[in-house]
Write a protein that holds these residues in place. Structure first.
Motif: not given
Lengths: 244, 244
Positions: A27, A196, A198, A241, B4-10
């Protein structure tokens, strides 16, 4: 500050800790657009510098210095260097991509609360260039490892980092009084961010796609076939992913 | 594999996750001596390659390839290159340090279960060298970021990595059939280890000491005073780590 690691020598991290490391890696973003003006606490910046300082370095040379730049006038001067460099770079971009190039936001020099230059002092081997006789550029590579440590620690702290590479280094050296034997390896914009993204900016804006990793894996020699099991595993992971 | 980090934005990680990232950074070692012969699972290696592949790259160029070397005869050839290079480097080391240099173990090419070469294909910008017109070396730096991602993910997985920099690159290119436009940036020894040393080998053996970080911090320009608050905070952090 993280707990004491001086005595931490053993093996594998537990799943949650592994996950945190991968999360920082996956990320992390090259941030240009989402900086907030909030100042960064000295405590946070000190931890990030500590992370950078624990990078590997050839011959334990630790060739880096860290120049913290806050003065807005100085940053404006650096931004002018960026603007000039972008104009100079433009004609070397394929014609059909120039319109997109012009639209891309490629720096946050003045919006971020501080800039950080990570330099490499090439004279710091004490006449014993362990690991640098054949490959003198290893000290520059060590400095890049420090940058990447800083960047990942910053991600974990919720701090955005953007690397400005469109700049004339000699002009930058003049603005920052950097001596001849020192290379400004990375010019970083650093600060809290609203989010951040995506995906990497250049991917979202259609500049390029993520390459299929399995095609980048080779076996034994350059271009060597083989490693079919590894490549299948890689492909499965990538699909996981993308689908997620 | 991590979640899954695809939606991890914060923003910020929680304290435990931050701690894991710092732990990887602080306990990562350049491993030469503690390799176990155990093979590395494809699943683990695939995750490490995935981490490398998510490094930042100039112009989203992703200039890297990964050559997996398992064949022991080939590795022996590479080790011969190392041995020759060490002999060539020795006379350039300060005389009073040569005895120590000779004693240092500086590679684990044949003891580790596999070697990995991370290369940089300098031709991969599609005639649009975004960020590379002024600084063409940025693709090499991107490749180093991939190496550092690999190294930190490996630490989290309990896998040791050692970077062999004492080697003649042109000779290595011949052994691995690497074409002219590709640079072998890093030759890595990779494998499970019996332990991660508490301190860097070169520090333990008296080759060098960790530099005082506060002295490496500058303000506004190279050599600039200032940032006294930041420097004090840095010094406090360093003291905490040393005393622990």
């Amino acid at each position: 500050m993280p707990a004491d690691h001086t005595h931490a020598s053993s093996g594998c991290f537990d799943t949650a800790a592994q996950d945190a490391v991968y999360r920082a890696i996956f990320t992390r973003r090259d941030v240009r657009s989402h900086f907030l003006p909030d100042p960064l606490d000295d405590e946070v910046l000190a931890r990030l510098l500590m992370a950078a300082h624990h990078a590997p370095s050839v011959g334990f040379m630790q060739p880096w210095n860290f120049i913290v730049i806050r003065d807005l006038q100085r940053r404006q001067k650096v931004r002018d260097l960026f603007l000039a460099a972008r104009q100079q770079e433009l004609p070397h971009i394929a014609e059909e991509r120039q319109a997109l190039y012009r639209k891309l936001k490629l720096e946050g020099i003045c919006e971020s609360p501080l800039n950080l230059v990570v330099t490499c002092d090439r004279s710091r081997s004490q006449n014993s260039p362990l690991g640098r006789w054949h490959n003198p550029e290893m000290d520059l590579y060590s400095t890049v490892c420090a940058v990447q440590n800083f960047w990942l620690a910053a991600r974990a702290e919720g701090v955005g980092v953007g690397w400005v590479s469109i700049i004339d280094r000699e002009a930058l050296k003049q603005v920052l009084a950097i001596p001849e034997h020192v290379v400004p390896v990375a010019y970083l914009c650093v600060g809290r961010v609203s989010e951040f993204a995506l995906r990497p900016d250049l991917e979202r804006h259609g500049w390029g796609n993520r390459l299929p990793l399995a095609e980048l894996v080779m076996s034994e020699i350059f271009g060597g076939d083989g490693e079919s099991g590894l490549k299948e595993t890689v492909t499965g992971l990538c699909a996981g992913r993308t689908a997620a």
